[in-house]
Design an enzyme around this catalytic site. Structure first.
Site, PDB file in Angstrom:
ATOM      1  N   GLN A   1      44.445  47.052 -45.500  1.00 27.69           N
ATOM      2  CA  GLN A   1      43.410  47.955 -44.971  1.00 27.69           C
ATOM      3  C   GLN A   1      42.544  48.528 -46.101  1.00 27.69           C
ATOM      4  O   GLN A   1      42.073  49.663 -46.019  1.00 27.69           O
ATOM      5  CB  GLN A   1      44.048  49.080 -44.166  1.00 27.69           C
ATOM      6  CG  GLN A   1      44.516  48.656 -42.774  1.00 27.69           C
ATOM      7  CD  GLN A   1      43.369  48.162 -41.905  1.00 27.69           C
ATOM      8  OE1 GLN A   1      42.234  48.623 -42.013  1.00 27.69           O
ATOM      9  NE2 GLN A   1      43.646  47.214 -41.031  1.00 27.69           N
ATOM     10  N   SER A   2      42.307  47.753 -47.141  1.00 23.48           N
ATOM     11  CA  SER A   2      41.535  48.243 -48.278  1.00 23.48           C
ATOM     12  C   SER A   2      40.093  48.576 -47.890  1.00 23.48           C
ATOM     13  O   SER A   2      39.347  47.720 -47.397  1.00 23.48           O
ATOM     14  CB  SER A   2      41.530  47.176 -49.380  1.00 23.48           C
ATOM     15  OG  SER A   2      40.567  47.497 -50.356  1.00 23.48           O
ATOM     16  N   ASN A   3      39.717  49.814 -48.148  1.00 25.81           N
ATOM     17  CA  ASN A   3      38.318  50.213 -47.943  1.00 25.81           C
ATOM     18  C   ASN A   3      37.441  49.623 -49.034  1.00 25.81           C
ATOM     19  O   ASN A   3      36.273  49.311 -48.808  1.00 25.81           O
ATOM     20  CB  ASN A   3      38.192  51.737 -47.987  1.00 25.81           C
ATOM     21  CG  ASN A   3      39.046  52.397 -46.936  1.00 25.81           C
ATOM     22  OD1 ASN A   3      38.835  52.193 -45.750  1.00 25.81           O
ATOM     23  ND2 ASN A   3      40.036  53.170 -47.361  1.00 25.81           N
TER      24      ASN A   3
END
Ligand code: PLP
Length: 329
Positions: free
Chosen positions: A73-75
């Site tokens: 879920q890396s922004n």
């Protein structure tokens, strides 16, 4: 301080808003928010500021492909994929974990922006990132490597300049000409905090810059931030020599570990939403806000202090399947 060349991606300056109902509910200090969740690129976030400078460097080096890495879920990966699309570059993301059956949240958007995704394990991530980079080089794809979180001196420089932006907008904002005594935000790969610390010294911010650690013990992060702050200052033609003791980090809110949402994060998300109509994210700002609420309850801040919660973004993770049940609890 040297001002680096940048691409103009972000919507700047980001607004500052007062959070009167939250302040009142907490019965403590005045709380303000700086909306870096509104930097404008694909739901925004702090990585967009860093990418303005990283993209400029990539362009100067005639890169055609951006490669970076992060969590599922890396922004940072989502914003990098969007920036690549915007500048007509290819993008490879090296993500840690197992590919889920159906992508959601940030990962859904990574696909949407056309990024190529390579899956790896946590142990293998550095080796895999290097292997992917070297392969792309051999294939003549002109790759540009962006480190985790965009946290090198070029990326961190963005947050040194952001402190100048804050100082300049103080008069024209709900702060009414008074700089907050505290700046509080989630800190992880350290680039945001390192940049702020450099900007704070160079532009004369007199208050305290407190990072709430998201995934590492305080001493580890303090050392990392001090080192990166020194490197960033050298890159910008300043000579700061900071040590871990100069870096304010609170490591008391690591909860169940990185990206594990617990009761404190749930409470913070719910309180910000219901008191102010403001969205936080489960991994970063939720954890930092939980820390902020706890510190207020413990009377950590001097009476009458004002606090700027620097919102670093991350809200697409609210729509990740893994958090759905908890958010609705
Ligand atoms: C990456 C990220 C952070 C941490 O910033 P660093 O510069 O890596 O310390 C904080 N909040 C959000 C939402 C992020 O995506």
């Amino acid at each position: 301080m040297k001002i680096l060349w940048r691409t103009k991606i972000a919507h700047l300056p980001t607004p500052i808003e007062a959070l009167p109902h939250l302040s009142q509910a907490m019965g403590g200090p005045k709380i303000f928010v700086k909306r870096d969740d509104q930097t404008g690129l694909a739901f925004g976030g702090n990585k967009t500021r860093k990418l303005e400078y990283l993209l400029a460097d990539a362009q100067a080096k005639s890169a055609q492909l951006l490669i970076t890495a992060g969590a599922i879920q890396s922004n940072h990966c989502r914003q990098t994929a969007a920036a690549a699309a915007r500048y007509n570059l290819e993008c490879i993301l090296v993500l840690m974990g197992d590919e889920p059956d159906s992508p959601s949240g940030n990962l859904l958007l990574d696909h949407f922006f056309g990024a190529e995704i390579v899956w790896t394990s946590r142990d293998q991530r550095d080796a895999m990132l290097n292997a992917v980079f070297e392969k792309a080089q051999r294939e003549g794809r002109a790759p540009y490597l962006i480190p985790y979180g965009g946290s090198n001196p070029i990326g961190a420089a963005a947050y040194a300049y952001a402190v100048k932006e804050l100082i300049e907008q103080t008069k024209q904002s709900p702060l009414e000409g008074r700089l907050p005594e505290w700046i509080i935000f989630p800190s992880s790969s350290g680039g945001t905090q390192a940049g702020m610390v450099v900007g704070g010294k160079v532009y004369g911010y007199p208050g305290s810059i407190l990072g709430i650690s998201v995934d590492e013990p305080a001493e580890v992060l303090q050392n990392k931030v001090a080192e990166l702050a020194n490197a960033t200052s050298r890159y910008l033609g300043e000579e700061l020599s900071l040590t871990a003791a100069d870096i304010l980090v609170n490591g008391d809110y690591l909860g169940g570990g990185y990206a594990v949402m617990g009761k404190p994060e749930q409470e913070a998300l719910s309180l910000f939403a219901r008191k102010e109509g403001l969205l936080l994210d489960p991994v970063y700002t939720g954890r930092a806000a939980a820390g902020l609420l706890d510190l207020i309850r413990k009377k950590y801040f001097e009476p009458g202090a004002s606090i700027l919660f620097w919102h670093t973004g991350g809200t697409p993770a609210l729509f990740a399947d893994r958090y759905r049940d908890q958010i609705l609890e």
